[in-house]
Design a protein around this motif. Structure first.
Motif, short mmCIF file in Angstrom:
data_model
loop_
_atom_site.label_atom_id
_atom_site.label_comp_id
_atom_site.label_asym_id
_atom_site.label_seq_id
_atom_site.Cartn_x
_atom_site.Cartn_y
_atom_site.Cartn_z
N THR A 384 0.84 -1.19 0.00
CA THR A 384 0.00 0.00 0.00
C THR A 384 0.88 1.25 0.00
OG1 THR A 384 -0.15 -0.02 2.41
CG2 THR A 384 -1.86 -1.20 1.19
N SER A 385 0.40 2.27 -0.68
CA SER A 385 1.24 3.45 -0.90
C SER A 385 1.63 4.14 0.41
CB SER A 385 0.51 4.43 -1.82
OG SER A 385 -0.74 4.80 -1.27
N ASP A 386 0.76 4.11 1.44
CA ASP A 386 1.11 4.80 2.68
C ASP A 386 2.23 4.11 3.42
OD1 ASP A 386 -0.49 2.60 3.23
OD2 ASP A 386 -1.66 3.58 4.81
N LYS A 387 2.24 2.78 3.43
CA LYS A 387 3.31 2.05 4.13
C LYS A 387 4.63 2.16 3.36
CE LYS A 387 0.23 -1.26 6.44
NZ LYS A 387 -1.02 -0.76 5.87
N VAL A 388 4.56 2.06 2.04
CA VAL A 388 5.77 2.22 1.24
C VAL A 388 6.34 3.62 1.45
CG1 VAL A 388 6.69 2.34 -1.10
CG2 VAL A 388 5.12 0.50 -0.48
N GLN A 389 5.48 4.64 1.41
CA GLN A 389 5.97 6.01 1.59
C GLN A 389 6.56 6.21 2.98
OE1 GLN A 389 6.07 8.39 -0.91
NE2 GLN A 389 7.41 9.34 0.61
N ALA A 390 5.96 5.59 3.99
CA ALA A 390 6.49 5.73 5.35
C ALA A 390 7.92 5.22 5.43
CB ALA A 390 5.60 4.97 6.33
N MET A 391 8.21 4.13 4.73
CA MET A 391 9.59 3.61 4.74
C MET A 391 10.51 4.48 3.89
SD MET A 391 9.51 -0.53 5.08
CE MET A 391 8.07 -0.96 4.13
N LEU A 392 10.02 4.96 2.74
CA LEU A 392 10.86 5.81 1.90
C LEU A 392 11.22 7.10 2.61
CD1 LEU A 392 9.29 5.44 -1.67
CD2 LEU A 392 11.07 4.08 -0.58
N ASP A 393 10.31 7.60 3.46
CA ASP A 393 10.58 8.84 4.19
C ASP A 393 11.74 8.71 5.17
OD1 ASP A 393 8.58 10.17 2.85
OD2 ASP A 393 7.08 9.94 4.44
N LEU A 394 12.16 7.49 5.48
CA LEU A 394 13.32 7.31 6.35
C LEU A 394 14.60 7.78 5.69
CD1 LEU A 394 12.50 3.76 7.78
CD2 LEU A 394 12.34 5.94 9.00
N TRP A 395 14.59 7.86 4.36
CA TRP A 395 15.76 8.32 3.62
C TRP A 395 15.33 9.49 2.73
CZ3 TRP A 395 14.58 3.15 4.37
CH2 TRP A 395 15.48 2.44 5.16
N PRO A 396 15.15 10.68 3.31
CA PRO A 396 14.58 11.81 2.55
C PRO A 396 15.44 12.25 1.37
CG PRO A 396 15.43 12.52 4.69
CD PRO A 396 15.45 11.04 4.71
N GLY A 397 16.72 11.91 1.38
CA GLY A 397 17.59 12.34 0.28
C GLY A 397 17.53 11.45 -0.93
N ALA A 398 16.83 10.32 -0.85
CA ALA A 398 16.75 9.39 -1.98
C ALA A 398 15.91 9.98 -3.09
CB ALA A 398 16.19 8.05 -1.52
N GLU A 399 16.36 9.83 -4.32
CA GLU A 399 15.64 10.32 -5.48
C GLU A 399 15.32 9.17 -6.40
OE1 GLU A 399 17.96 13.33 -7.31
OE2 GLU A 399 17.72 14.78 -5.67
N TYR A 400 14.12 9.19 -6.98
CA TYR A 400 13.67 8.13 -7.87
C TYR A 400 13.12 8.74 -9.15
CZ TYR A 400 13.90 5.43 -3.56
OH TYR A 400 14.33 4.83 -2.40
N ASP A 401 13.06 7.91 -10.21
CA ASP A 401 12.46 8.36 -11.46
C ASP A 401 10.98 8.63 -11.22
OD1 ASP A 401 14.92 7.84 -12.51
OD2 ASP A 401 14.34 5.93 -13.43
N ALA A 402 10.41 9.48 -12.05
CA ALA A 402 8.99 9.79 -11.92
C ALA A 402 8.15 8.55 -12.20
CB ALA A 402 8.61 10.88 -12.92
#
Length: 402
Positions: A384-402
């Motif tokens: 689910t997008s909220d759980k994935v985003q919660a984990m991605l927010d642990l590394w705020p400097g990470a950048e991904y393709d659109a």
């Protein structure tokens, strides 16, 4: 990258008649992020569905399907040799083709990958890139792969071919160049390792220095110049994340080292000698080895499909991880391979990742998931997008393709 099957500004398209695979085949050609499920695959099905390294395929390779001829074992062998992970599910009765990453799409319909019947059967496939439908498809594939379990090994597929093949398998076609928008195309050399131009084998996660180009005086040149400049690769935003326990860098078997060197050549990346990325923002290729848990119904834990992302959790051998266990920023699974000659068997995931500060712990992961009513678990996929985003927010400097 294959030709997108929608074209223009459409978000949904219906393809019907005799040309379904004429649309879908070019759409998946050259991609490394395709997961497909096809219940019936005939001889030369790889001509209709040209999957390659990094892709995953679920089929019905049950004895009943092989005896009926609805699944051709020879084509499964060729797909596996081309780098496709093959899973079998006897209850499969759906045709789904999902491409993630850049220009994602889903195709679903009635078409079987049967070249002999394709020109005379009236088929239909609905193709879409609607985000909510793509998310549904990812969850469907996570459930499919959990039911199917570990991929079939090369030895298992050869045994099926020897037992059920009704005609000699055609000779494999020459490897094709996979185009990329961000790096020079790389041609996969399918010759045995001993016959290739000399590229030193990668020393593995902790076995020494990574592979280096051949001596200039040897008269031989490597296929690619490994990591001479920072390599840029397609880097899709994670949509499915797994927690994967590992004990840290470990020696890599000679057989796994050969496959690691193939990935080095394909991607133009050196294997990270430290086992995980160490240079901020720079891509690194590294293997993770999972030793078989003898007697378990899931000997290698929850299977992680190609294209998914993993957050590595440093876990002591044969014990639960501590709250202070170090976790790494998400890495993408490029493929996996089981060393059948090892005892216990060993499963290698070949990952590409980038190091991002700050350093995080399992306690941080639990703190991020707790407000959503979840916690860190090695027995589920986070989709689910909220759980994935919660984990991605642990590394705020990470950048991904659109």
């Amino acid at each position: 990258m294959g030709r997108h099957p929608l074209g223009g500004d459409r978000s949904v398209r219906l393809v019907s008649g005799h040309a379904v695979w004429e649309v879908l085949g070019p759409a998946v050609a050259g991609r490394t992020d395709v997961v497909a499920a096809v219940p019936s695959v005939g001889a030369d099905a790889d001509r209709l569905l040209p999957l390659g390294r990094g892709c995953t395929l679920v089929v019905n390779a049950s004895p009943e399907a092989l005896q009926r001829g609805t699944t051709d074992p020879g084509v499964l062998v060729r797909w596996q040799r081309a780098g496709v992970q093959i899973h079998s599910l006897a209850t499969l009765n759906a045709t789904l083709v999902l491409a993630s990453g850049t220009d994602p799409f889903l195709a679903t319909g009635s078409a079987d990958a049967a070249p002999r019947s394709a020109p005379r059967m009236f088929e239909a496939a609905l193709i879409t890139d609607l985000p909510e439908v793509l998310e549904d498809a990812r969850q469907a594939f996570a459930a499919l792969l959990a039911l199917a379990g570990d991929p079939l090994t090369g030895a298992q597929l050869l045994e099926l071919e020897n037992r059920y093949a009704t005609e000699p398998a055609p000779r494999p076609r020459a490897a094709t160049v996979v185009p990329s928008e961000t790096r020079a195309p790389v041609t996969r050399d399918v010759r045995p390792a001993a016959e290739r131009p000399s590229v030193e084998r990668a020393a593995g996660a902790a076995g020494g220095a990574a592979g280096t180009p051949a001596d200039a005086g040897s008269g031989q040149s490597p296929e690619v110049e490994l990591d001479a400049q920072p390599v840029e690769l397609p880097w899709p935003r994670p949509r499915t994340v797994y927690l994967l326990g590992w004990t840290g860098p470990a020696p890599v078997s000679e057989r796994a080292r050969e496959r690691l060197a193939e990935w080095e050549s394909d991607l133009g990346l050196r294997a990270s000698p430290g086992g995980v990325p160490t240079v901020e923002g720079r891509f690194a290729l590294f293997p993770v080895c999972i030793t078989e848990n003898l007697g378990s119904d899931r000997p290698f834990g929850l299977p992680v499909p190609t294209g998914a992302h993993v957050v590595l959790v440093t876990t002591p051998a044969k014990s639960a991880p501590r709250p202070s266990a170090q976790v790494e920023s998400p890495a993408r699974v490029m493929g996996s391979w089981v060393d059948e000659a090892a005892y216990p068997r060993q499963k290698y995931y070949f990952l590409v990742g980038r190091h991002h500060a700050p350093r995080r712990t399992l306690r941080d992961v639990n703190a991020a998931l707790q407000p959503l009513g979840a916690k860190a678990s090695f027995l589920q996929a986070y989709m689910t997008s909220d759980k994935v985003q919660a984990m991605l927010d642990l590394w705020p400097g990470a950048e991904y393709d659109a």
